[in-house]
Enzyme design. Structure first.
Site, mmCIF file in Angstrom:
data_model
loop_
_atom_site.group_PDB
_atom_site.id
_atom_site.type_symbol
_atom_site.label_atom_id
_atom_site.label_comp_id
_atom_site.label_asym_id
_atom_site.label_seq_id
_atom_site.Cartn_x
_atom_site.Cartn_y
_atom_site.Cartn_z
ATOM 1 N N ASP A 199 0.846 -1.185 0.000
ATOM 2 C CA ASP A 199 0.000 0.000 0.000
ATOM 3 C C ASP A 199 0.883 1.238 0.000
ATOM 4 O O ASP A 199 1.419 1.641 1.031
ATOM 5 C CB ASP A 199 -0.928 0.008 1.223
ATOM 6 C CG ASP A 199 -1.994 1.092 1.139
ATOM 7 O OD1 ASP A 199 -1.838 2.001 0.295
ATOM 8 O OD2 ASP A 199 -2.972 1.026 1.896
ATOM 9 N N HIS A 249 -3.570 -0.564 -1.906
ATOM 10 C CA HIS A 249 -4.640 0.153 -1.223
ATOM 11 C C HIS A 249 -6.009 -0.434 -1.535
ATOM 12 O O HIS A 249 -7.003 -0.072 -0.924
ATOM 13 C CB HIS A 249 -4.593 1.629 -1.625
ATOM 14 C CG HIS A 249 -5.352 2.531 -0.721
ATOM 15 N ND1 HIS A 249 -5.052 2.676 0.615
ATOM 16 C CD2 HIS A 249 -6.423 3.337 -0.948
ATOM 17 C CE1 HIS A 249 -5.891 3.536 1.158
ATOM 18 N NE2 HIS A 249 -6.735 3.950 0.246
#
Length: 707
Positions: free
Chosen positions: A645, A680
C-alpha cells in the site's frame, strides 16, 4: 484516497441466535518501544513505534510475521469460514461487462467471465462485431496481481496506451499496443501515477503526467513531489520526452492534461493535493510555436473541462455555486467578465456533465441518488432521463458529434445494467444485463434521515429482507467514508446477498466531508470541522439502535482508507457503541500522514499537523493512534492492510494495532491482517478480494455471536 472501496459484506449462513464468542486466549507480540518524542507547537508527542515505519527492517518483519500467526490462530477454529468463502465464489461467478467506449469504428470494453482475477479487454469492429482480445492482464503474473489502471485509445482506434500496475501499487507503467495486430510497440513509460495517456488527434504521440524516479529502496515509501506533464512521441525513448508543463513554484500540485475531442487544445488542470479546486492552463495544438497559457490562475473553485466547439469551451465549476453549474469561456476572450452561465446552480448537486450529440448530459445527486437531465448547448432543458428506480447512474461518455452514449444503473438490489441511449430519439435500451440468481423482490431499500449532534440531517440507506422484525436483534453492518468530496450512492454487490438472505441489515451512511450535497457539505467535514464526520456516524449508529434495527452487540462497522480513519475514531470515541469493527488501510497516525508517498496531498482535506497550529490541535484531538487509552475495553477489531500500500503507508495500521493491543483491557480480540502483494485496494485480484472478505465476514459472525 480518490475513491472509496465499496463496502462488501459476505455470508454463508446467519441466524439471530446468540452463540458465545471464542474464548481462545490470544497472545499478542510485545514489540519494543523507542523514546521518540516530537514537538508540535510546544506539545510533546511520543511515537514509541516509530521503528515500524521501516517496513523492510528485520524487527518489523518479525513483528508482522508474529501478528499474522496470531490472526491465523484466531481464524483456524472458525471452520465455517470455508463455507463462507465457497458461497462467495458461487455468487461472484457471473459474467459482467464495462460500458463500451467508441473510437473510430471500433468499440472497446472489458469483460470478466465470472471468477477471473482481472477483467479482460476486448474490441469489436462495430457495436455487434466479433469480439477480439486486446489484453488479458491475467496472463502476466501467476497470482493475478497485474492490473489495468487506465486504457486510452487513439481517435481512430489504432493504438491503445495501457497503464499497468503490479501488486496493488499506485505506480504504473504505460505500454502501447497495436490494436489490429495485438503486438506491443517498443514504447514504455515508467513512473506515472493516477493518470493515463492523452493522445494527439493523429495518434503520433501522447501527453502524460509523471514523476522523477524515486530513490532506490524507497519506491513504496518516499514522498512523491513535483508532478510534471510530458509529451511522448511514438518510437522515441522516454528519456527524450520533453516537459510540457510543470510548477516549480509549488511541488505539492497534481497536474493532468487532456486533449479536446477535436484535437485543437491541451487543457491542463492543476490542483493543490486532493483539493477539488484547480487552476487551468491551455496549449494551442494547432500552432507548433504556441506556449502554455495560464487560463485560470486562481484555484478558487473547481474548473473541470466538459467539451468545446473551437475556442468555445464548456466547464463544470463550483464558482459561487456550491452545488455546481456549467459555464462557457471563449479562449479569444478568456477574461472572467466574459464568462457566461449555461446551466445555473440547482437545489441538487450537479455531480458530473458530459457533452454528446451536442447535448449536455447532467447527472445530479438528489439526496445521494442520481437524476439525469439533458440540456442543449445553450442551457435549454430538453429532456429528463427516466431511470429504472432510485439508484446510481454513471457513464454518458462520448464525443460531441456522437449519436449514442452508454450508461449503467444499479442500486442495492439491481445488478449493474448497461444501457445504450440513442441521442437522436433519447430512447434507452438494455445493452448488457448480468444474470445473478436471486429474487430481488424479496428485499427492500429505503432512505432515512438521521439527526446529527448539531441538528444536521444525514441520509442513510437501509437494505434488508422484507418482513424484518424491529426487535433490536438484527445483525447490522454500518458503512461510511466521510471525506475528500467522495459521494456514497447506492450500488450492487452480489456478495452482499447472503447477508440479506439471512436477515442481516446493510446501512450506508452519507456523512459530511463527502460530496453528496455539494462543496458546502464537503467543507463541513474537513479540516477544523472533521469532528462533524464522526458525530454523523455516531448518530447513525445510535439511530439504528434507537429504532430497533439492531443493538450495540449486533452492530458491526466498517470503513477503508479515510473510512479506516473513521473506524479508528469510532474505536477511540465510542468503544461502547459497536460490537465489531473492521478498519481497512486506515490513516491512523494523523500527525505523520504527510510524510509518506502522496500523503502530503491530503492536507487539503485534513489540514497540516506540522505547519498550522490550529489544525494540529484539531487533528491531535481525534487522531486514532494518539487517542488510545490504556485500560479501555475496546470492541472486537480487525485491522487490515497490505504490504504494497503506497497510498496509505502500512505503518499507520502497524502502529495502531501494536498500541491498541497493548491498551486493550477487555476480552475482545484486536487483530491485524496483512495481505501480501497487494496495495490500497485498487486492482486487487478477485481471489485475494474474496479471501479478505471471507475473513472479515467470519470475524463479524463470530464476534456478533451469529455464526
Amino acid at each position: 484516497m480518490y475513491r472509496h472501496l465499496a463496502a462488501i459484506l459476505l455470508a454463508a449462513s446467519m441466524s439471530t441466535a446468540q452463540t458465545p464468542r471464542s474464548t481462545t486466549a490470544l497472545h499478542y507480540p510485545t514489540p519494543h518501544t523507542v523514546p521518540q518524542v516530537d514537538d508540535y507547537f510546544g506539545t510533546k508527542v511520543s511515537d514509541p513505534y516509530r521503528w515500524m515505519e521501516d517496513l523492510d527492517s528485520p524487527e518489523t518483519k518479525t513483528w508482522v510475521d508474529a501478528e499474522n500467526e496470531v490472526t491465523a490462530a484466531y481464524f483456524k477454529p472458525l471452520t465455517f469460514r470455508d463455507g463462507i468463502h465457497k458461497r462467495m465464489m458461487d455468487l461472484a461467478n457471473y459474467e459482467r461487462f464495462s460500458m463500451p467506449q467508441k473510437r473510430g469504428s471500433r468499440y472497446f470494453y472489458s469483460r470478466n467471465s465470472g471468477l477471473q482475477n482481472q477483467a479482460v479487454v476486448y474490441w469489436t469492429e462495430g457495436l455487434t462485431g466479433e469480439p477480439r482480445e486486446l489484453i488479458d492482464p491475467n496472463t502476466y503474473l501467476a497470482d493475478g496481481t497485474m492490473a489495468i489502471n487506465s486504457l486510452s485509445i487513439t481517435h481512430d482506434g489504432r493504438f491503445a496506451a495501457i497503464a499497468l500496475s503490479e501488486a496493488g501499487s499506485d505506480w504504473q507503467k504505460i505500454i502501447v499496443r497495436d490494436v489490429t495486430t495485438g503486438k506491443d510497440l517498443p514504447d514504455v513509460i515508467q513512473w506515472t501515477k493516477f493518470g493515463g495517456a492523452a493522445w494527439l488527434l493523429d495518434g503520433s504521440g501522447f501527453y502524460y503526467s509523471g514523476y522523477d524516479a524515486p530513490p532506490d529502496g524507497d519506491v513504496l515509501k518516499a514522498a512523491n513531489f513535483s508532478m510534471k506533464v510530458f509529451f511522448h512521441k511514438l518510437g522515441t525513448p522516454q528519456k527524450n520526452d520533453p516537459v510540457i508543463f510543470e510548477r516549480p513554484d509549488n511541488k505539492e500540485i497534481y497536474i493532468f492534461g487532456g486533449v479536446t475531442d477535436d484535437g485543437k487544445y491541451l487543457l491542463i488542470t492543476q490542483q493543490q493535493g486532493t483539493s477539488p479546486n484547480n487552476e487551468l492552463a491551455v496549449l494551442d495544438l494547432t500552432d507548433p510555436h504556441a506556449k502554455v497559457q495560464r487560463l485560470i490562475s486562481n484555484a478558487d473553485a473547481t474548473y473541470s473541462p466538459i467539451g468545446n466547439d473551437g475556442s468555445h469551451i464548456w466547464l463544470y465549476t463550483t464558482l459561487n455555486a456550491s452545488n455546481g453549474k456549467v459555464i462557457a469561456i471563449d479562449l479569444k476572450q478568456p477574461e472572467r467578465e466574459h464568462w457566461t452561465t449555461v446551466i445555473p446552480e440547482a437545489k441538487s448537486k450537479l455531480d458530473s456533465v458530459s457533452l454528446v450529440h451536442r447535448t449536455l448530459i447532467a447527472e445530479y445527486l438528489q439526496d445521494a441518488h442520481t437524476q439525469v437531465e439533458l440540456f442543449d448547448e445553450k442551457g435549454k432543458h430538453v429532456h429528463t432521463l427516466a431511470l429504472p428506480g432510485v439508484g446510481t447512474a454513471a457513464g454518458f461518455g462520448g464525443e460531441r458529434d456522437d449519436e449514442e452514449t452508454f450508461y449503467s444503473f444499479a442500486n442495492f438490489t439491481t445488478p449493474n445494467v448497461i444501457f445504450r441511449l440513442d441521442m437522436k430519439t433519447l430512447q434507452s435500451s438494455v445493452y448488457r444485463e448480468p444474470k445473478v440468481a436471486f429474487d430481488r423482490t424479496q428485499y427492500e431499500s429505503k432512505e432515512v434521515f438521521v439527526t446529527s449532534k448539531d441538528g444536521t440531517k444525514v441520509p442513510v440507506f437501509l437494505t434488508y429482507k422484507k418482513g424484518l422484525k424491529l426487535d433490536g436483534n438484527n445483525p447490522t453492518l454500518l458503512y461510511a467514508y466521510g471525506g475528500f468530496n467522495v459521494s456514497l450512492t447506492p450500488y450492487f454487490s452480489a456478495t452482499l446477498i447472503p447477508w440479506l438472505e439471512r436477515g442481516g441489515v446493510y446501512a450506508l451512511a452519507c456523512l459530511r466531508g463527502g460530496g453528496e450535497y455539494g462543496e458546502a457539505w464537503h467543507q463541513a467535514g474537513m479540516k477544523l470541522n472533521k469532528q462533524n464526520v464522526f458525530d454523523d456516524f455516531i448518530a447513525s449508529g445510535e439511530w439504528l439502535i434507537a429504532n430497533k434495527y439492531t443493538s450495540s452487540k449486533k452492530l458491526a462497522i466498517r470503513g477503508e482508507s479515510n473510512g479506516g480513519l473513521l473506524m479508528g475514531a469510532m474505536i477511540t470515541q465510542r468503544p461502547d457503541l459497536f460490537g465489531a469493527v473492521a478498519a481497512g488501510v486506515g490513516v491512523m497516525d494523523m500527525l505523520r500522514f504527510d510524510k509518506f508517498t502522496v500523503g502530503w496531498g491530503w492536507k487539503a482535506d485534513y489540514g497540516s499537523p506540522s505547519e498550522n497550529e490550529a489544525e494540529f490541535h484539531a487533528i491531535y484531538k481525534y487522531s486514532p493512534l494518539h487517542n488510545l487509552k490504556s485500560g479501555t475495553k475496546y470492541p472486537s477489531t480487525l485491522i487490515f492492510t497490505a504490504d504494497h500500500d503506497d497510498r496509505v503507508f502500512p505503518a499507520h495500521s502497524f502502529k495502531f494495532a501494536a498500541q491498541m493491543q497493548k491498551d486493550q483491557a477487555g476480552p475482545a480480540p484486536v487483530l491485524i491482517r496483512i495481505e501480501t502483494r497487494a496495495g490500497h485496494g485498487g486492482g486487487m485480484p478477485l481471489s485475494k478480494r474474496l479471501d479478505v472478505e471471507a475473513d472479515i465476514q467470519a470475524f463479524f459472525l463470530r464476534e456478533l455471536g451469529v455464526e
